[in-house]
Design an enzyme around this catalytic site. Structure first.
Site, PDB file in Angstrom:
ATOM      1  N   ASP A  20      14.669  -8.742   9.524  1.00 46.37           N
ATOM      2  CA  ASP A  20      13.850  -7.694  10.117  1.00 46.37           C
ATOM      3  C   ASP A  20      14.689  -6.470  10.468  1.00 46.37           C
ATOM      4  OD1 ASP A  20      11.301  -6.799  11.114  1.00 46.37           O
ATOM      5  OD2 ASP A  20      12.127  -7.016  13.128  1.00 46.37           O
ATOM      6  N   ASP A  52       6.365  -4.658   6.959  1.00 48.47           N
ATOM      7  CA  ASP A  52       7.267  -5.237   7.942  1.00 48.47           C
ATOM      8  C   ASP A  52       6.504  -5.737   9.163  1.00 48.47           C
ATOM      9  OD1 ASP A  52      10.034  -5.773   8.758  1.00 48.47           O
ATOM     10  OD2 ASP A  52       9.646  -4.296  10.319  1.00 48.47           O
ATOM     11  N   ARG A  59      16.430   2.961   5.612  1.00 49.09           N
ATOM     12  CA  ARG A  59      16.985   4.236   6.069  1.00 49.09           C
ATOM     13  C   ARG A  59      18.088   4.721   5.135  1.00 49.09           C
ATOM     14  NH1 ARG A  59      16.096   1.641  11.017  1.00 49.09           N
ATOM     15  NH2 ARG A  59      18.210   0.794  11.098  1.00 49.09           N
ATOM     16  N   ASP A 103       5.972  -9.658  10.215  1.00 49.72           N
ATOM     17  CA  ASP A 103       6.505 -10.065  11.521  1.00 49.72           C
ATOM     18  C   ASP A 103       5.519 -10.979  12.231  1.00 49.72           C
ATOM     19  OD1 ASP A 103       8.871  -8.730  11.264  1.00 49.72           O
ATOM     20  OD2 ASP A 103       8.314  -7.037  12.555  1.00 49.72           O
TER      21      ASP A 103
END
Length: 203
Positions: free
Chosen positions: A66, A87, A74, A91
């Protein structure tokens, strides 16, 4: 708390690995998917058989995906709505698998109704905590408050479960699950009140 103080540390730790994976052509989405799959396998293959320690080890090995996928996104300038959506969605799947694995053990061979109920409460309330924030943002408001953030809940339950797997008295996990359930409920209330104030001020 963990989001605030640990993010910078783990970013430094995982940056070399993120750079290597990008050079190998691995995408952040693949890391997200593999990480979630690993967490689910660790939780649902080990916890229902009362193999708490090894289940926690497997989960921990994959749960840092994660952080890793975010660093990769990034570095590759692939930040966007799709990655954030994937994401966040996965999760929730991983979190549900962890608490669901505990529910399966205690509702089955573990034969402990209280523990099953506490784990189920953590599963449900944890999902509501996340939904209350996502729904607020979908309505153009914010709900960035609460005493039970995802990282805090995850670390607490994994540490307690792993220690019980090593032989620590099970009362530790009982206390942790109870505290997490209460903290999650308080967080939901905090977010509801925050959004209510924003909605009333608009009106």
């Amino acid at each position: 708390m963990l989001n605030r103080y640990a993010r910078a540390f783990f970013t430094k730790v995982f940056t070399p690995l993120a750079r290597l994976l990008l050079k190998l052509g691995v995408s952040p989405d693949v890391v997200t998917l593999v990480g979630t799959l690993g967490v689910c396998v660790g939780a649902l293959a080990f916890y229902p058989r009362h193999e708490f320690f090894w289940g926690t080890i497997v989960i921990t090995a994959f749960v840092f995906s994660d952080t890793l996928d975010g660093i990769m996104a990034r570095m590759s300038n692939r930040l966007g709505n799709w990655g954030a959506y994937l994401d966040s969605t996965l999760d929730r799947v991983g979190d549900a698998a962890i608490f669901g694995g505990l529910v399966l053990w205690y509702a089955g061979d573990g034969r402990d109704t209280l523990m099953a109920a506490l784990a189920l409460a953590c599963l449900i309330l944890g999902s509501v905590v996340s939904y209350s924030k996502a729904r607020a943002e979908g309505l153009g408001m914010t709900a960035n408050v609460g005493i039970a953030e995802r990282a805090d809940r995850l670390v607490a339950v994994l540490v307690a479960t792993g220690l019980v797997g090593l032989g620590v008295p099970e009362v530790l996990l009982t206390v942790v699950l109870a505290l997490l359930a209460v903290a999650s409920f308080i967080t939901v209330c905090q977010r509801v009140l925050t959004v209510r104030r924003q909605a009333l001020s608009r009106a």
